[in-house]
Motif scaffolding. Structure first.
Motif, short mmCIF file in Angstrom:
data_model
loop_
_atom_site.label_atom_id
_atom_site.label_comp_id
_atom_site.label_asym_id
_atom_site.label_seq_id
_atom_site.Cartn_x
_atom_site.Cartn_y
_atom_site.Cartn_z
N GLN A 265 0.72 -1.20 -0.02
CA GLN A 265 -0.16 -0.01 -0.07
C GLN A 265 0.92 1.09 -0.11
O GLN A 265 0.74 2.30 -0.86
CB GLN A 265 -0.98 -0.05 1.14
N TYR B 102 0.07 3.91 -11.35
CA TYR B 102 -0.81 3.32 -10.36
C TYR B 102 -1.61 2.29 -10.85
O TYR B 102 -1.78 1.13 -10.08
CB TYR B 102 -1.78 4.37 -9.89
N LEU C 236 -1.48 -1.63 -9.58
CA LEU C 236 -2.56 -2.46 -9.19
C LEU C 236 -2.47 -3.69 -10.00
O LEU C 236 -2.95 -4.83 -9.37
CB LEU C 236 -3.78 -1.58 -9.11
N ARG D 123 -2.71 -6.70 -7.25
CA ARG D 123 -4.34 -7.52 -7.15
C ARG D 123 -4.32 -8.57 -7.79
O ARG D 123 -5.04 -9.28 -7.36
CB ARG D 123 -5.35 -6.26 -7.40
N GLU E 259 -11.57 -2.00 -7.98
CA GLU E 259 -10.24 -1.08 -7.61
C GLU E 259 -9.32 -0.80 -8.81
O GLU E 259 -9.17 0.32 -9.03
CB GLU E 259 -9.54 -1.34 -6.33
N VAL E 260 -9.02 -1.99 -9.44
CA VAL E 260 -8.41 -1.87 -10.54
C VAL E 260 -8.93 -1.34 -11.81
O VAL E 260 -8.41 -0.31 -12.48
CB VAL E 260 -7.79 -3.49 -10.97
N ALA F 66 -11.49 0.77 -11.90
CA ALA F 66 -11.61 2.36 -11.64
C ALA F 66 -10.17 3.06 -12.07
O ALA F 66 -10.15 3.95 -12.54
CB ALA F 66 -12.06 2.53 -10.02
N ALA F 67 -9.08 2.50 -11.68
CA ALA F 67 -7.48 2.90 -11.74
C ALA F 67 -7.32 3.17 -13.34
O ALA F 67 -6.75 3.84 -13.77
CB ALA F 67 -6.58 2.19 -11.07
#
Length: 245
Positions: free
Chosen positions: A65, A82, A86, A90, A130-131, A133-134
Motif C-alpha cells: 500500500q 498506479y 494495481l 491485485r 479498484e483496478v 477504476a484506476a
C-alpha cells in the motif's frame, strides 16, 4: 580459484554457475589459441544449484500500500503507474502480460480481463472494481491520444505501447525506490506477484488455489510459497534430540 570463491557469494547459485561456465569457456579459448599449455578449464569447480532452495522475496500488505500511495495520481504518469502497479499487486500479472494488454482485452460490461500469458495461453480474469477504476482514470485523464490499441503507452512521444516488459519492471522498480523499500533482494514487477501469493497463503488459500490465481502450469512453481508459512511448517518439524538449547 580465489576469484571464484570471492565472487560466487555475490550472486545466486544459478548466476555463479553461469560465471564458472564463462570462465571454463575462456580457459578453453586460451588453450586453443596456444596462450596456455595446460587444460585450466578442468580446474574450475562446479557450483551446486538445487531447485526450490531459495525463499521467495515478498512485501507485506502495508508495504504494498505504501508503494501504491507513492504514485502521484494528479499526473498522467502517476495515473498510468498506479494502474499498472494495481494490476501487479491485485491480480499478480506478469510484466509482459501488462505490456501486451490491449483495449480489446477489457470487457467492461461483465468486468473481465483477457490476459495473454506464457506460451500464448489466454486466460479470462475478473477485473476488481479498484483496478478497473484506476484503469478508467488513466484512460480518461492520463492516456495520450494515439492510434495504438495498447492500454498503457509511453508518456513521451512517440505515444506507442511499451517495447518490452522491461518498461513495466522499471516502473515497479522506481515505485519501490520512491517508497523507500530497500530491504528486498530483488526489485521488480515479479516482487508483487510473490507478495500476492504470500498474502493469499496467509489468508488461508491452498497452494492449488494460489496456483490457479497465478496461472502456474507446474505445481512445483507454486510449492515454493509453502516455505513462507512458518507457522504451518513448525507443526511438521520434528523435535530436536535433547531439546533446544
Amino acid at each position: 580459484m580465489t576469484f571464484i570463491e570471492r565472487h560466487a557469494r555475490d550472486y545466486s547459485p544459478q548466476s555463479a554457475k553461469h560465471m564458472c561456465s564463462a570462465i571454463r569457456a575462456f580457459m578453453r579459448f586460451l588453450q586453443y589459441r596456444g596462450y596456455v599449455a595446460a587444460d585450466l578449464a578442468s580446474c574450475v569447480p562446479g557450483v551446486r544449484a538445487w531447485q526450490l532452495t531459495s525463499l521467495p522475496t515478498y512485501l507485506l500488505p502495508d508495504q504494498v500500500q505504501t508503494v501504491l500511495n507513492g504514485c502521484d495520481r494528479h499526473t498522467p504518469v502517476g495515473r498510468r503507474d498506479y494502474a499498472i502497479l494495481l494490476l501487479l499487486a491485485r491480480l499478480g500479472l506478469r510484466a509482459n502480460e501488462i505490456a501486451l494488454l490491449t483495449l480489446d482485452d477489457i470487457d467492461w460490461r461483465i468486468g473481465q480481463l483477457a490476459v495473454h500469458g506464457k506460451g500464448r495461453r489466454r486466460a479470462e480474469l475478473p477485473l476488481p472494481a479498484e483496478v478497473g477504476a484506476a484503469m478508467v482514470d488513466y484512460l480518461k485523464h492520463g492516456r495520450p491520444q494515439s492510434g495504438s490499441r495498447r492500454v498503457f503507452l509511453r508518456h513521451l512521444a512517440p505515444h506507442i505501447g511499451f517495447a518490452s516488459s522491461a518498461a513495466v519492471s522499471m516502473i515497479a522498480t522506481m515505485a519501490l525506490t520512491r517508497a523507500g523499500i530497500d530491504n528486498v533482494s530483488h526489485k521488480g514487477a515479479h516482487l508483487f506477484r510473490h507478495s500476492l501469493a504470500t498474502q493469499l497463503l496467509r489468508a488461508g488459500a491452498s497452494l492449488t488455489q494460489i496456483g490457479q490465481v497465478l496461472r502456474h502450469q507446474d505445481h512445483d512453481t507454486t510449492r515454493i510459497y509453502a516455505k513462507v508459512d512458518i507457522a504451518s511448517l513448525r507443526t511438521l518439524g520434528l523435535p530436536w534430540p535433547g531439546g533446544v538449547r
